[in-house]
Design an enzyme around this catalytic site. Structure first.
Site, PDB file in Angstrom:
ATOM      1  N   HIS A  23       0.795  -1.233   0.000  1.00 26.19           N
ATOM      2  CA  HIS A  23       0.000   0.000   0.000  1.00 26.19           C
ATOM      3  C   HIS A  23       0.824   1.278   0.000  1.00 26.19           C
ATOM      4  O   HIS A  23       0.269   2.367  -0.091  1.00 26.19           O
ATOM      5  CB  HIS A  23      -0.944   0.031   1.205  1.00 26.19           C
TER       6      HIS A  23
HETATM    7  C1  UD1 Z   1      -2.170   5.856   5.158  1.00 26.06           C
HETATM    8  C2  UD1 Z   1      -0.914   6.463   5.779  1.00 26.06           C
HETATM    9  C3  UD1 Z   1       0.179   5.407   5.822  1.00 26.06           C
HETATM   10  C4  UD1 Z   1      -0.308   4.150   6.524  1.00 26.06           C
HETATM   11  C5  UD1 Z   1      -1.596   3.673   5.885  1.00 26.06           C
HETATM   12  C6  UD1 Z   1      -2.138   2.507   6.678  1.00 26.06           C
HETATM   13  C7  UD1 Z   1      -0.513   8.859   5.366  1.00 26.06           C
HETATM   14  C8  UD1 Z   1       0.280   9.839   4.590  1.00 26.06           C
HETATM   15  N1  UD1 Z   1      -0.407   7.585   4.979  1.00 26.06           N
HETATM   16  O1  UD1 Z   1      -1.856   5.510   3.824  1.00 26.06           O
HETATM   17  O2  UD1 Z   1       1.284   5.925   6.547  1.00 26.06           O
HETATM   18  O3  UD1 Z   1       0.685   3.179   6.400  1.00 26.06           O
HETATM   19  O4  UD1 Z   1      -2.564   4.725   5.895  1.00 26.06           O
HETATM   20  O5  UD1 Z   1      -3.016   1.741   5.923  1.00 26.06           O
HETATM   21  O6  UD1 Z   1      -1.199   9.233   6.273  1.00 26.06           O
HETATM   22  N2  UD1 Z   1      -9.210   4.839   0.847  1.00 26.06           N
HETATM   23  C9  UD1 Z   1     -10.414   4.230   0.657  1.00 26.06           C
HETATM   24  N3  UD1 Z   1     -11.022   3.680   1.746  1.00 26.06           N
HETATM   25  C10 UD1 Z   1     -10.482   3.700   2.982  1.00 26.06           C
HETATM   26  C11 UD1 Z   1      -9.231   4.297   3.156  1.00 26.06           C
HETATM   27  C12 UD1 Z   1      -8.596   4.873   2.070  1.00 26.06           C
HETATM   28  O7  UD1 Z   1     -10.943   4.182  -0.449  1.00 26.06           O
HETATM   29  O8  UD1 Z   1     -11.116   3.192   3.932  1.00 26.06           O
HETATM   30  C13 UD1 Z   1      -8.544   5.483  -0.294  1.00 26.06           C
HETATM   31  C14 UD1 Z   1      -8.448   7.004  -0.087  1.00 26.06           C
HETATM   32  O9  UD1 Z   1      -9.587   7.669  -0.491  1.00 26.06           O
HETATM   33  C15 UD1 Z   1      -7.235   7.333  -0.923  1.00 26.06           C
HETATM   34  C16 UD1 Z   1      -6.367   6.073  -0.820  1.00 26.06           C
HETATM   35  O10 UD1 Z   1      -7.211   5.029  -0.390  1.00 26.06           O
HETATM   36  O11 UD1 Z   1      -7.605   7.510  -2.253  1.00 26.06           O
HETATM   37  C17 UD1 Z   1      -5.215   6.250   0.122  1.00 26.06           C
HETATM   38  O12 UD1 Z   1      -5.658   6.577   1.442  1.00 26.06           O
HETATM   39  P1  UD1 Z   1      -4.774   7.519   2.393  1.00 26.06           P
HETATM   40  O13 UD1 Z   1      -5.375   7.536   3.744  1.00 26.06           O
HETATM   41  O14 UD1 Z   1      -4.483   8.793   1.731  1.00 26.06           O
HETATM   42  O15 UD1 Z   1      -3.374   6.794   2.428  1.00 26.06           O
HETATM   43  P2  UD1 Z   1      -2.986   5.294   2.750  1.00 26.06           P
HETATM   44  O16 UD1 Z   1      -2.302   4.731   1.565  1.00 26.06           O
HETATM   45  O17 UD1 Z   1      -4.153   4.577   3.295  1.00 26.06           O
HETATM   46  N1  UDP Z   2      -4.020  -5.501   8.797  1.00 23.47           N
HETATM   47  C1  UDP Z   2      -5.289  -6.044   8.983  1.00 23.47           C
HETATM   48  N2  UDP Z   2      -5.967  -6.483   7.878  1.00 23.47           N
HETATM   49  C2  UDP Z   2      -5.443  -6.423   6.615  1.00 23.47           C
HETATM   50  C3  UDP Z   2      -4.141  -5.883   6.449  1.00 23.47           C
HETATM   51  C4  UDP Z   2      -3.476  -5.412   7.564  1.00 23.47           C
HETATM   52  O1  UDP Z   2      -5.778  -6.126  10.117  1.00 23.47           O
HETATM   53  O2  UDP Z   2      -6.114  -6.830   5.668  1.00 23.47           O
HETATM   54  C5  UDP Z   2      -3.313  -5.013   9.984  1.00 23.47           C
HETATM   55  C6  UDP Z   2      -1.923  -5.570  10.119  1.00 23.47           C
HETATM   56  O3  UDP Z   2      -1.958  -6.828  10.764  1.00 23.47           O
HETATM   57  C7  UDP Z   2      -1.232  -4.492  10.929  1.00 23.47           C
HETATM   58  C8  UDP Z   2      -1.890  -3.221  10.439  1.00 23.47           C
HETATM   59  O4  UDP Z   2      -3.114  -3.616   9.839  1.00 23.47           O
HETATM   60  O5  UDP Z   2      -1.506  -4.636  12.295  1.00 23.47           O
HETATM   61  C9  UDP Z   2      -0.978  -2.584   9.452  1.00 23.47           C
HETATM   62  O6  UDP Z   2      -1.637  -1.639   8.739  1.00 23.47           O
HETATM   63  P1  UDP Z   2      -1.098  -1.073   7.350  1.00 23.47           P
HETATM   64  O7  UDP Z   2      -0.269  -2.096   6.673  1.00 23.47           O
HETATM   65  O8  UDP Z   2      -2.295  -0.581   6.647  1.00 23.47           O
HETATM   66  O9  UDP Z   2      -0.251   0.185   7.805  1.00 23.47           O
HETATM   67  P2  UDP Z   2       1.261   0.431   8.290  1.00 23.47           P
HETATM   68  O10 UDP Z   2       1.540  -0.477   9.431  1.00 23.47           O
HETATM   69  O11 UDP Z   2       2.159   0.219   7.118  1.00 23.47           O
HETATM   70  O12 UDP Z   2       1.254   1.867   8.679  1.00 23.47           O
END
Ligand code: UD1
Ligand code: UDP
Length: 363
Positions: free
Chosen positions: A207
């Protein structure tokens, strides 16, 4: 009675907050209010954690998800500030390195409210990552710097941050220990759902913006996964960022041919998958560590890691995803690997208790 406002917004923050909220609820002198920025909003990215992990319902949900970095952070900042002015808490608690973390710490610091940062001191030293910007700024705005590793405290010292630093260990280790005991009844169900058996499949999560938004890297990763899938099953709970990127390119089916793509799963199912997999490939901060907590070797699909102990202990290898061959070689090298099982780089699994005790003492 001291009032704490906890700011969360993204999936890993719900998991961390679950561990600490449970402990804070037992402290007579502390009241916790949860503010959800709305950064993650799908049921499988948010609600599932609140219900499965018994996290108290957020009193506020700002509904600020999606958008560019500045717009998202700015809208969250504005919403959080309004709540803080209204609630006047004694402390604001933030987790990790997301935009919600930075918005929360900045709003609080400008209102002279002490900030407690859980997971302080992590560094990739790569300022192209939004997370690196968020965590550096948050550390410099925080009164309490609660570190998950000794390396993290050294990183802070290098930036002149020594006051308020407390090594507490990694709160994700608390979560891993707490929920590992709950997988026994669930592991069969999730494995049936993904048509896998024990130790027979590779678990993948992708991601990071630097992978999903860089076509060459994303193609290298998916090419490697398709080749891997010819040999052993590849299970990929897909993050919405990756799904959106593949759908926008119009090549979702072609790019994921042969992979077992599933919707994001809840935390207990995720641990079950981590325990059952023979290998993990990930660019997630949390998942690379959980692979280690549950004894599964990992390939980290990144140029650097904030969790270098995993590589030092031989549980993980870093693999910048710039060619399929490179990724496949790393996967081969890590399959069947067992690293050091004696070291305890991330504390004793009592980070939540330690944090609560520090807050009660210091506030
Ligand atoms: C964010 C965090 C990242 C973290 C990750 C955990 C920042 C800069 N990044 O990244 O550090 O590792 O969360 O998962 O804060 N979206 C959906 N549905 C959701 C959530 C997101 O459709 O429930 C879409 C958003 O609209 C956007 C994209 O996914 O288009 C990315 O979401 P965003 O929260 O900006 O960043 P992440 O990649 O989730
Ligand atoms: N995780 C989860 N379901 C999923 C993928 C990840 O519960 O389908 C959990 C994972 O075990 C970990 C956390 O989400 O505890 C990590 O989140 P993510 O990878 O989105 O973010 P990051 O840790 O890189 O910020």
């Amino acid at each position: 009675m001291k009032k704490i406002i906890t700011i969360v917004g993204a999936r890993p923050q719900f998991i961390k907050a679950a561990m600490l909220s449970r402990v804070l609820a037992d402290y007579q002198g502390l009241e916790e209010i949860i503010l959800h920025t709305g950064q993650h909003y799908d049921h499988g990215m948010s609600d599932v954690f609140f219900s499965e992990m018994n996290i108290p319902r957020p009193k506020y949900n700002l509904g600020v998800g999606g958008g560019n970095q500045g717009a998202m952070t700015g809208r969250q900042l504005e919403g959080i500030e309004t709540v803080l002015i209204d609630e006047r808490p004694d402390c604001v608690l933030v987790y990790g390195d997301t935009n919600s973390t930075l918005a929360g710490s900045l709003a609080a610091a400008k209102l002279h409210i002490p900030v407690a940062h859980v997971e302080a001191g992590l560094r990739s030293y790569n300022r192209r990552m939004p997370e690196e910007v968020n965590r550096v700024l948050t550390d410099h705005l925080s009164r309490f710097l609660l570190t998950p590793s000794h390396k993290a405290a050294l990183n802070l010292a290098r930036e002149g941050l020594e006051d308020g630093v407390h090594f507490v260990g990694d709160i994700m280790y608390d979560a891993a220990l707490f929920y590992a005991g709950q997988t026994a009844s669930r592991v069969g169900t999730i494995l049936d759902r993904v048509h896998q058996t024990l130790d027979n499949f590779v678990l993948v999560t992708v991601h990071r913006q630097e992978n999903t938004d860089a076509p060459d890297r994303l193609e290298a990763i998916l090419d490697a996964l398709r080749q891997l899938a010819a040999d052993r099953p590849v299970v990929l709970p897909i993050h919405p960022r990756l799904r959106k990127m593949l759908e926008a390119g119009g090549k979702f089916d072609e790019m994921t041919l042969g992979l077992t793509i599933i919707a994001p799963v809840g935390f207990v199912d995720m641990i079950s998958l981590l325990q059952a997999a023979s290998l993990v490939l990930t660019d997630s901060g949390g998942v690379q560590k959980e692979a280690y907590f549950h004894g599964t070797p990992a390939v980290i699909l990144r140029d650097e890691t904030e969790w270098g102990e995993l590589v030092d202990l031989n549980w993980a290898t870093l693999c910048p995803p710039n060619s399929p061959a490179h990724i496949l070689a790393a996967a081969d090298a890590m399959t069947g690997r067992t690293g050091d099982t004696e070291a305890t780089p991330y504390g004793s699994g009592d980070a939540a208790e330690r944090i609560a005790a520090i807050l009660l003492d210091e506030l």
